[in-house]
Design an enzyme around this catalytic site. Sequence first.
Site, PDB file in Angstrom:
ATOM      1  N   ASP A 137       1.964   8.764   0.779  1.00  0.00           N
ATOM      2  CA  ASP A 137       1.359   7.324   0.321  1.00  0.00           C
ATOM      3  C   ASP A 137       2.565   6.483   0.658  1.00  0.00           C
ATOM      4  O   ASP A 137       3.087   6.318  -0.387  1.00  0.00           O
ATOM      5  CB  ASP A 137       0.874   7.877  -0.865  1.00  0.00           C
ATOM      6  CG  ASP A 137       0.294   6.495  -1.817  1.00  0.00           C
ATOM      7  OD1 ASP A 137      -0.289   5.587  -0.721  1.00  0.00           O
ATOM      8  OD2 ASP A 137      -0.075   6.173  -2.726  1.00  0.00           O
ATOM      9  N   HIS A 138       2.643   5.334   1.068  1.00  0.00           N
ATOM     10  CA  HIS A 138       3.810   4.394   0.656  1.00  0.00           C
ATOM     11  C   HIS A 138       4.814   5.384   1.309  1.00  0.00           C
ATOM     12  O   HIS A 138       5.542   4.536   0.249  1.00  0.00           O
ATOM     13  CB  HIS A 138       3.659   3.452  -0.393  1.00  0.00           C
ATOM     14  CG  HIS A 138       2.277   3.231  -1.441  1.00  0.00           C
ATOM     15  ND1 HIS A 138       2.143   1.977  -0.071  1.00  0.00           N
ATOM     16  CD2 HIS A 138       1.037   3.267  -1.817  1.00  0.00           C
ATOM     17  CE1 HIS A 138       1.177   1.043  -0.985  1.00  0.00           C
ATOM     18  NE2 HIS A 138       0.178   1.929  -1.645  1.00  0.00           N
ATOM     19  N   SER A 178      -8.939   1.572  -7.588  1.00  0.00           N
ATOM     20  CA  SER A 178      -9.298   1.846  -8.799  1.00  0.00           C
ATOM     21  C   SER A 178     -10.048   0.696  -9.677  1.00  0.00           C
ATOM     22  O   SER A 178      -9.724  -0.517  -9.696  1.00  0.00           O
ATOM     23  CB  SER A 178      -7.716   2.055 -10.146  1.00  0.00           C
ATOM     24  OG  SER A 178      -7.456   3.423  -9.700  1.00  0.00           O
ATOM     25  N   ASN A 190      -8.445   4.082  -2.132  1.00  0.00           N
ATOM     26  CA  ASN A 190      -7.493   4.666  -2.916  1.00  0.00           C
ATOM     27  C   ASN A 190      -7.387   4.201  -3.984  1.00  0.00           C
ATOM     28  O   ASN A 190      -7.452   3.120  -4.488  1.00  0.00           O
ATOM     29  CB  ASN A 190      -5.549   3.998  -2.463  1.00  0.00           C
ATOM     30  CG  ASN A 190      -5.015   4.209  -0.877  1.00  0.00           C
ATOM     31  OD1 ASN A 190      -6.283   4.546  -0.048  1.00  0.00           O
ATOM     32  ND2 ASN A 190      -4.589   4.080  -0.354  1.00  0.00           N
ATOM     33  N   HIS A 201      -1.828  -2.732  -7.088  1.00  0.00           N
ATOM     34  CA  HIS A 201      -2.288  -1.531  -7.688  1.00  0.00           C
ATOM     35  C   HIS A 201      -2.009  -1.867  -9.403  1.00  0.00           C
ATOM     36  O   HIS A 201      -1.600  -2.793  -9.722  1.00  0.00           O
ATOM     37  CB  HIS A 201      -0.699  -1.091  -7.637  1.00  0.00           C
ATOM     38  CG  HIS A 201      -0.304   0.013  -5.894  1.00  0.00           C
ATOM     39  ND1 HIS A 201       0.471  -1.375  -4.809  1.00  0.00           N
ATOM     40  CD2 HIS A 201      -0.769  -0.001  -5.327  1.00  0.00           C
ATOM     41  CE1 HIS A 201      -0.237  -0.596  -3.705  1.00  0.00           C
ATOM     42  NE2 HIS A 201      -0.750   0.531  -4.153  1.00  0.00           N
ATOM     43  N   GLY A 202      -2.464  -0.902 -10.304  1.00  0.00           N
ATOM     44  CA  GLY A 202      -2.189  -0.745 -11.338  1.00  0.00           C
ATOM     45  C   GLY A 202      -3.005  -1.219 -12.278  1.00  0.00           C
ATOM     46  O   GLY A 202      -4.294  -1.287 -11.745  1.00  0.00           O
ATOM     47  N   ARG A 246      -4.991   8.801 -13.865  1.00  0.00           N
ATOM     48  CA  ARG A 246      -4.349   8.481 -14.695  1.00  0.00           C
ATOM     49  C   ARG A 246      -4.782   8.288 -15.810  1.00  0.00           C
ATOM     50  O   ARG A 246      -4.482   8.702 -17.196  1.00  0.00           O
ATOM     51  CB  ARG A 246      -2.737   6.948 -13.784  1.00  0.00           C
ATOM     52  CG  ARG A 246      -2.520   7.959 -13.036  1.00  0.00           C
ATOM     53  CD  ARG A 246      -1.190   6.449 -12.859  1.00  0.00           C
ATOM     54  NE  ARG A 246      -0.593   6.457 -11.471  1.00  0.00           N
ATOM     55  CZ  ARG A 246       0.900   6.118 -11.401  1.00  0.00           C
ATOM     56  NH1 ARG A 246       1.388   5.127 -12.221  1.00  0.00           N
ATOM     57  NH2 ARG A 246       1.179   6.021 -10.214  1.00  0.00           N
TER      58      ARG A 246
END
Length: 309
Positions: free
Chosen positions: A82-83, A214, A254, A180-181, A260
Amino acid sequence: MPLVTTKDMFEKSMKKHFAIGAFNVNNMELIQGIVDAAAEENSPVILQASSSAIKYARIGYLKKMVEASLDEHDIPVALHLDHGPDFETCKMCIDNGFSSVMIDGSKYDFEENIDLTKKVVEYAHSKGVVVEAELGKLAGIEDEVNVESSDAMYTDPEQAKEFVERTGCDSLAIAIGTSHGAYKFKGDAKLRFDILQKVKEKLPNTPIVLHGASTVIPELVDMCNKYGGEIPGAKGVPDEMLYEASISGVSKINVDTDLRLAMTGAIRKIFVEDPSAFDPRKYLTPARDLIKQTVQHKIRDVFGSSNQI
Ligand code: G3H
Ligand code: 13P
Ligand code: ZN
């Protein structure tokens, strides 16, 4: 079943309009939770590791743990970088048996991104490995104003066509408003499905990838916060939008942040409810169970990849 590339699963996803979940891994509990969930759903799945995850877990452990999961289940599993930040990291993963790599040249200008991606594609293809590339920039929440005020961060559909033709990449990550996040939107969630549609019109046979996808599942955020966490105001992409993306041409979705949150929430709960617990199995078992439940929900209820092997 041995490790597979994403080629067949993406072909099926484009033909039958569903998406494959790509879940980030860096330890045994994540790998087991994700693969157990996919196996129960009879679904293909992508396990992906970032370069920092590889530094943490070490590449040999990751590869062998993924191989162990393949011995237990008969579903198509791809192992993906990934990345990937540079050619060397992609090469290391290819040489260590990954079946797919991402080269993330989105930080470079168009021509530099093309040159770097082409170099990775040439090496990867000579080893039977597929390549995901990225065009456009995902925003952080702090960049949201820029994104709102300028289309420059979003993927340009015309450029996307030229990029894929010139690089020969196998799939393309595009920017349509995700980030992201755990803090994706200040106000209402908004994705540019019009850009996705235009990209698909230009590139009907190229699998499209959605990063930063997410949901930031409210129940998991609440669980973390209830048991001592401090993650106020977190917000992700609602399931309905991810479902729409899955049936509108996105082939790979993704997910890292939700896993998490699941792991952290489950562990925090045990620590608060049973302060005497100090056997890691006591808190890692519920963590693995909650990861499995979270992945199963996404595969079955949102991405639509159950029974698509
Ligand atoms: O897109 C980034 C992934 O969530 C991986 O994050 O570099 O902290 O492992 P990481
Ligand atoms: P999230 O932070 O939304 O889970 O995105 C993960 C991702 O895009 C990994 O490449
Ligand atoms: Zn990403």
